[in-house]
Scaffold this motif. Structure first.
Motif, PDB file in Angstrom:
ATOM      1  N   UNK A  39     -58.796  33.030  33.127  1.00 46.26           N
ATOM      2  CA  UNK A  39     -60.169  32.541  33.301  1.00 46.26           C
ATOM      3  C   UNK A  39     -61.013  32.669  32.035  1.00 46.26           C
ATOM      4  N   UNK A  40     -60.972  33.821  31.400  1.00 48.93           N
ATOM      5  CA  UNK A  40     -61.873  34.053  30.268  1.00 48.93           C
ATOM      6  C   UNK A  40     -61.300  33.626  28.924  1.00 48.93           C
ATOM      7  N   UNK A  41     -59.981  33.666  28.759  1.00 45.06           N
ATOM      8  CA  UNK A  41     -59.404  33.426  27.438  1.00 45.06           C
ATOM      9  C   UNK A  41     -58.578  32.142  27.331  1.00 45.06           C
ATOM     10  N   UNK A  42     -57.760  31.862  28.328  1.00 49.00           N
ATOM     11  CA  UNK A  42     -56.816  30.739  28.246  1.00 49.00           C
ATOM     12  C   UNK A  42     -57.453  29.432  28.719  1.00 49.00           C
ATOM     13  N   UNK A  43     -58.138  29.475  29.828  1.00 52.95           N
ATOM     14  CA  UNK A  43     -58.724  28.246  30.385  1.00 52.95           C
ATOM     15  C   UNK A  43     -59.610  27.491  29.389  1.00 52.95           C
ATOM     16  N   UNK A  44     -60.473  28.180  28.621  1.00 50.25           N
ATOM     17  CA  UNK A  44     -61.283  27.434  27.642  1.00 50.25           C
ATOM     18  C   UNK A  44     -60.442  26.705  26.580  1.00 50.25           C
ATOM     19  N   UNK A  45     -59.336  27.307  26.171  1.00 48.33           N
ATOM     20  CA  UNK A  45     -58.459  26.656  25.192  1.00 48.33           C
ATOM     21  C   UNK A  45     -57.852  25.397  25.795  1.00 48.33           C
ATOM     22  N   UNK A  46     -57.344  25.508  27.022  1.00 45.11           N
ATOM     23  CA  UNK A  46     -56.733  24.367  27.704  1.00 45.11           C
ATOM     24  C   UNK A  46     -57.781  23.279  27.931  1.00 45.11           C
ATOM     25  N   UNK A  47     -58.948  23.663  28.398  1.00 42.26           N
ATOM     26  CA  UNK A  47     -60.006  22.688  28.684  1.00 42.26           C
ATOM     27  C   UNK A  47     -60.429  21.940  27.423  1.00 42.26           C
ATOM     28  N   UNK A 104     -55.933  30.878  18.516  1.00 45.79           N
ATOM     29  CA  UNK A 104     -55.757  30.316  19.855  1.00 45.79           C
ATOM     30  C   UNK A 104     -54.298  30.428  20.303  1.00 45.79           C
ATOM     31  N   UNK A 105     -53.389  30.143  19.409  1.00 43.76           N
ATOM     32  CA  UNK A 105     -51.964  30.273  19.745  1.00 43.76           C
ATOM     33  C   UNK A 105     -51.640  31.724  20.042  1.00 43.76           C
ATOM     34  N   UNK A 106     -52.205  32.630  19.269  1.00 43.18           N
ATOM     35  CA  UNK A 106     -52.003  34.065  19.487  1.00 43.18           C
ATOM     36  C   UNK A 106     -52.486  34.492  20.870  1.00 43.18           C
ATOM     37  N   UNK A 107     -53.601  33.950  21.317  1.00 47.35           N
ATOM     38  CA  UNK A 107     -54.120  34.257  22.657  1.00 47.35           C
ATOM     39  C   UNK A 107     -53.112  33.807  23.711  1.00 47.35           C
ATOM     40  N   UNK A 108     -52.572  32.615  23.563  1.00 44.12           N
ATOM     41  CA  UNK A 108     -51.594  32.104  24.535  1.00 44.12           C
ATOM     42  C   UNK A 108     -50.328  32.955  24.538  1.00 44.12           C
ATOM     43  N   UNK A 109     -49.873  33.338  23.358  1.00 42.12           N
ATOM     44  CA  UNK A 109     -48.663  34.170  23.252  1.00 42.12           C
ATOM     45  C   UNK A 109     -48.901  35.529  23.916  1.00 42.12           C
ATOM     46  N   UNK A 110     -50.040  36.148  23.610  1.00 52.44           N
ATOM     47  CA  UNK A 110     -50.341  37.462  24.199  1.00 52.44           C
ATOM     48  C   UNK A 110     -50.492  37.362  25.709  1.00 52.44           C
ATOM     49  N   UNK A 111     -51.103  36.293  26.181  1.00 53.10           N
ATOM     50  CA  UNK A 111     -51.254  36.097  27.626  1.00 53.10           C
ATOM     51  C   UNK A 111     -49.883  36.039  28.286  1.00 53.10           C
ATOM     52  N   UNK A 112     -48.964  35.311  27.681  1.00 52.71           N
ATOM     53  CA  UNK A 112     -47.608  35.236  28.225  1.00 52.71           C
ATOM     54  C   UNK A 112     -46.929  36.618  28.182  1.00 52.71           C
TER      55      UNK A 112
END
Length: 118
Positions: A39-47, A104-112
């Motif tokens: 909700x706070x980190x990944x969704x804004x990147x995708x949107x 942004x890529x780092x956020x996605x990697x860390x989320x995974x």
């Protein structure tokens, strides 16, 4: 007698100093890891980077409109955003949206890596 008094003062003081510096070292050993959430980190990147192509009703590609869709496709997303920009499979397409930043890529990697919390 003066020597004994001096020693009784020096020994507790030296123990106090040693313990203080050791506790500081212990605190610095801990690194706070920020918990990444959809909700706070990944969704804004995708949107920002995947609209309108992957967000229905306009999007005709693999939908990435919610947590479940992004979670199910995170491997493919990471693969495509890290391709060379001249690859035809690179996302987002160069002529439509800017490439994701390293942060942004780092956020996605860390989320995974953190098991993709919502």
């Amino acid at each position: 007698m003066k020597k004994i008094r001096l020693l009784t003062l020096i020994i507790p003081l030296s123990l106090l100093i040693v313990n203080c510096s050791t506790s500081k070292k212990r605190k610095s050993d801990y690194v706070e890891v920020k918990k990444i959430s959809y909700k706070t980190d990944v969704e804004p990147i995708i949107a920002n980077s995947c609209t309108p192509c992957h967000i229905p009703p306009q999007g005709k590609k693999e939908p990435l409109e919610n947590y479940d869709h992004v979670k199910a496709n995170i491997g493919a997303i990471l693969e495509r955003v890290q391709l060379p920009q001249d690859s035809r499979k690179f996302m987002p397409p160069v002529n439509k949206k800017p490439a994701l930043t390293a942060d942004q890529i780092s956020v996605l990697v860390k989320w995974q890596q953190q098991n993709m919390t919502e």
